[in-house]
Design a protein around this motif. Sequence first.
Motif, short mmCIF file in Angstrom:
data_model
loop_
_atom_site.label_atom_id
_atom_site.label_comp_id
_atom_site.label_asym_id
_atom_site.label_seq_id
_atom_site.Cartn_x
_atom_site.Cartn_y
_atom_site.Cartn_z
N MET A 33 0.83 -1.35 -0.13
CA MET A 33 0.01 -0.10 0.07
C MET A 33 0.89 1.35 -0.06
O MET A 33 0.52 2.03 -0.76
CB MET A 33 -0.98 0.08 1.34
CG MET A 33 -2.32 -0.54 0.99
SD MET A 33 -3.10 0.04 -0.30
CE MET A 33 -4.70 -0.45 0.33
N LYS A 90 3.89 1.69 -1.15
CA LYS A 90 4.73 1.93 -2.32
C LYS A 90 3.67 2.14 -3.33
O LYS A 90 4.00 3.10 -4.25
CB LYS A 90 5.41 0.68 -2.80
CG LYS A 90 6.38 0.26 -1.74
CD LYS A 90 7.73 -0.22 -2.76
CE LYS A 90 8.92 -0.41 -1.63
NZ LYS A 90 9.95 -0.85 -2.23
N SER A 91 2.51 1.69 -3.52
CA SER A 91 1.58 2.10 -4.58
C SER A 91 0.80 3.33 -4.33
O SER A 91 0.34 4.19 -5.48
CB SER A 91 0.71 0.86 -5.00
OG SER A 91 0.05 0.50 -3.97
N LEU A 92 0.34 3.42 -2.88
CA LEU A 92 -0.55 4.38 -2.70
C LEU A 92 -0.05 6.01 -2.54
O LEU A 92 -0.73 6.98 -2.79
CB LEU A 92 -1.58 4.11 -1.53
CG LEU A 92 -2.97 4.60 -1.44
CD1 LEU A 92 -3.68 4.32 -2.84
CD2 LEU A 92 -3.52 3.94 -0.30
N PRO A 134 2.60 7.58 -3.42
CA PRO A 134 2.72 8.63 -4.70
C PRO A 134 1.42 9.38 -5.09
O PRO A 134 1.53 10.45 -5.67
CB PRO A 134 3.57 7.58 -5.74
CG PRO A 134 3.99 6.75 -5.16
CD PRO A 134 3.25 6.38 -3.86
N TRP A 135 0.56 8.44 -5.15
CA TRP A 135 -0.59 8.89 -5.68
C TRP A 135 -1.64 9.99 -4.68
O TRP A 135 -2.18 10.77 -5.08
CB TRP A 135 -1.79 7.74 -6.16
CG TRP A 135 -1.39 7.09 -7.45
CD1 TRP A 135 -0.53 5.85 -7.33
CD2 TRP A 135 -1.31 7.59 -8.47
NE1 TRP A 135 -0.29 5.75 -9.02
CE2 TRP A 135 -0.59 6.54 -9.41
CE3 TRP A 135 -1.82 8.87 -9.18
CZ2 TRP A 135 -0.75 6.85 -10.79
CZ3 TRP A 135 -1.95 9.06 -10.51
CH2 TRP A 135 -1.06 8.00 -11.50
N ILE A 143 0.11 12.02 -2.71
CA ILE A 143 0.71 13.15 -2.91
C ILE A 143 0.44 13.80 -4.22
O ILE A 143 -0.06 15.07 -4.33
CB ILE A 143 2.27 13.15 -2.93
CG1 ILE A 143 2.69 12.66 -1.48
CG2 ILE A 143 2.99 14.11 -3.36
CD1 ILE A 143 4.13 12.28 -1.43
N THR A 144 0.18 13.02 -5.27
CA THR A 144 -0.36 13.47 -6.67
C THR A 144 -1.53 14.21 -6.49
O THR A 144 -1.85 15.14 -7.17
CB THR A 144 -0.10 12.28 -7.73
OG1 THR A 144 1.12 11.71 -7.59
CG2 THR A 144 -0.20 13.03 -9.21
N GLN A 181 -2.95 16.01 -4.42
CA GLN A 181 -3.04 17.16 -3.95
C GLN A 181 -2.38 18.32 -4.92
O GLN A 181 -2.70 19.30 -4.77
CB GLN A 181 -2.16 17.35 -2.69
CG GLN A 181 -2.76 16.48 -1.56
CD GLN A 181 -4.21 16.95 -1.19
OE1 GLN A 181 -4.87 17.83 -0.82
NE2 GLN A 181 -5.18 15.87 -1.51
N THR A 182 -1.63 17.60 -5.90
CA THR A 182 -1.37 18.80 -6.80
C THR A 182 -2.24 18.87 -7.85
O THR A 182 -2.18 19.76 -8.51
CB THR A 182 0.03 18.22 -7.56
OG1 THR A 182 -0.27 16.86 -8.16
CG2 THR A 182 1.01 18.07 -6.63
N ILE A 183 -3.52 18.17 -7.81
CA ILE A 183 -4.31 18.52 -8.76
C ILE A 183 -5.42 19.69 -8.03
O ILE A 183 -5.59 19.27 -6.88
CB ILE A 183 -5.40 17.11 -8.87
CG1 ILE A 183 -4.47 16.04 -9.36
CG2 ILE A 183 -6.70 17.40 -9.61
CD1 ILE A 183 -5.25 14.96 -9.33
N PRO A 184 -5.61 20.71 -8.75
CA PRO A 184 -6.43 21.62 -8.20
C PRO A 184 -7.89 21.42 -7.95
O PRO A 184 -8.70 22.05 -8.64
CB PRO A 184 -6.14 23.13 -9.26
CG PRO A 184 -5.93 22.18 -10.43
CD PRO A 184 -5.22 20.96 -10.04
N ILE A 185 -8.08 20.63 -7.11
CA ILE A 185 -9.30 19.93 -6.86
C ILE A 185 -10.41 21.11 -6.46
O ILE A 185 -11.56 21.08 -6.77
CB ILE A 185 -9.40 18.96 -5.59
CG1 ILE A 185 -10.80 18.39 -5.66
CG2 ILE A 185 -8.71 19.45 -4.32
CD1 ILE A 185 -11.07 17.23 -6.61
#
Lengths: 313, 385
Positions: A140, A142-144, A146-147, A149-150, A152-156
């Motif tokens: 979890m 290793k796979s989760l 990075p996503w 963190i990513t 939050q770089t999406i301007p949700i």
Amino acid sequence: MTTDAMASPVSKSRKGLMSRALSGTVLPVIVVVLGIIAIWYVAAISMNSTFQRSLDARAEATPSTVEFVVSTLNQERPVLPSPHQVAENLWDTVFNKKITSKRSLVYHAGVTLAPTLLGFLMGTGLGILLATIIVHVLSMEKSLMPWIITSQTIPILAIAPMVILVLDAVGIRGLLPKALISMYLSFFPVTVGMVKGLRSPDKMHLDLLRTYNSSTWQTFWKLRWPSSLPYLFTSMKVAIAISLIGAIVGELPTGAVAGLGARLLSGSYYGQTVLIWSALLMAAFCAAMLVALVGLAENWMRRRMGEKAEAGS
Amino acid sequence: MSETTVAPKTPTLPEEWREPLIWLAILCTLIALFVPLAFLAGDDGVAKPLRTPAGLCVILIAGAVASVRFKGWFGDILLFLSAHVTAGILLFMLPAYTGAAGWGFWLLLAGSWLLAWQVVTRLSDRRLNGYKQTLLDLAIPILFGLWLLLLWEMIVVGAGVPYVLLPPPSQIGARIAESLPLLWADFQQTFLLGVLPGYIIGCGAGFIVAVLVDKVPFLQRGLLPVGNMASALPIIGVAPIMVMWFGFGPSSKIAVVVIMIFFPMLVNTVAGFAAAGNMEKDLMRTYAASYGQTLSKLRLPNAMPFIFNALKINSTLALIGAIVAEFFGSPTVGMGFRISTEFGRLNTDLVWATIAVAALAGSTFYGLIALVERRITFWHPSARG
């Protein structure tokens, strides 16, 4: 720094009131706030003067400088309302209106605070859950991670209005959609903080528990969880602030019905700048209160866990 | 007591049973054999159940069993192949089953997903040396991300979710490819004209004020709490005001971005300057170093982790600020404008395409700053891992 070091041998009582005030944070904060208000007044005068001049020209009035300045600060729809106008409006809408009335700012703040708190609770819960899983399951992490963190770089926040409308189309409306936006924003700091916190116990302590043959579950409750609490509260302070932002932005597409975000929007539609600023200040006040509440809870927790309460901050 | 103490035996599972995901996948596949794959309308218009092809089930089960039999890379590759061949065939058949997928379809999808998850679990446990580990660490999240997209596609198409609510990734991708010039124009307007100048001005202003404040400890004590509070404020609310002041063009977006990112930069830089230890400062004093020398040789490098923290936070904030500011007024181009108008026209695929571009821009921006950070703060414990 240096004044502290030099003053430390001198007993507190012998220090003058002035020097104590200088070394604390209260006076500097007051000075800075006063400075901001002063800058605000100057800005209000200069930004409103163009419009005032054209008003005067139309009225064929020749005001003295003082009169001119006073009138720039008291326009009905100023470019930048002066602090006392905003304060007046705040006072009026907070204390002089019934709480249930749609003109009361307290009512609108309440409308915004409900999804904020719900979203904050859901986000904190989700954050803790994710962090627990990530700490215990390697695949979890290793796979989760990075996503997460990513994500939050999406301007949700920028698509929050759309999310609200889609949920509305599915039939989810009211409190929940706004709370979901708040949740999405607030789970991140909690997850990141808690992953750090749950990993914070010493290797020695973890090894000790292993020699006791304690289960993963016991290690979690007796060691990992208590030592992660300071991290939890730090990230909760960030989380509650952004969950308020999420709720406010979430109100923008509802067509200015109710809530602080709706007040901002209707203010900008009708050019009611005073309204916008008083809604902004109310939002600022709410944010400060919420963060302070979490801070209080943190102090209480620290005292219960036998730590000395941290002074200030 | 001549007996040697024996550690209490914890009941251990036999080797083959330690990977419950595999057995769960096999269970799913077996059930799938007996339930219909999909309901297809026949000539008479009545939906007829379609049997789940046994071949698909055989691929899944064979891969699962073989992976239990063969440990090591060979088993992993078999597992990987069986999961992804099945998923690939399902994806290939998907257009025929739009909105008609039955339990067999979902169970097979679940089965192949469970196997793929098992692959990830196994890969995570591996230890390689050097660049191979880096590649593996990169491959795992990519695999996870691809599966997210795959599940999104399968569920949206298979369950027949209306595209207006949530378009499948394939349609969004097609839309991106088809409207590249439009998206590029939006990107230019929002990112190159709004976000970047605002980011540079905001971070620069925050940094300069921090350096100035640093000279006056009184101001520093006053500004830090105020700045900390300001970072928690819903500053995005100034967006309508800025649009009123600076008009619909990029300057109002720049203003919103600057205001949003100023305080995080200020607070972090001030905190970073305070991070240099007293010992080091004393050392610089014994060297008779000037203020400028202490600043550039000791305190600035020490503050770098804090400054980069702010730069990273701000990269996301800046994008959000510019897009939200466009909701309150913009020329007829820009990402925020595109999102709000196309959503109003129910062109959700274009909305999602814009979001994808925004996400890509945001991640790239963040990633670039993180890369620079690695090069500059290589000495910091967090960078050494």
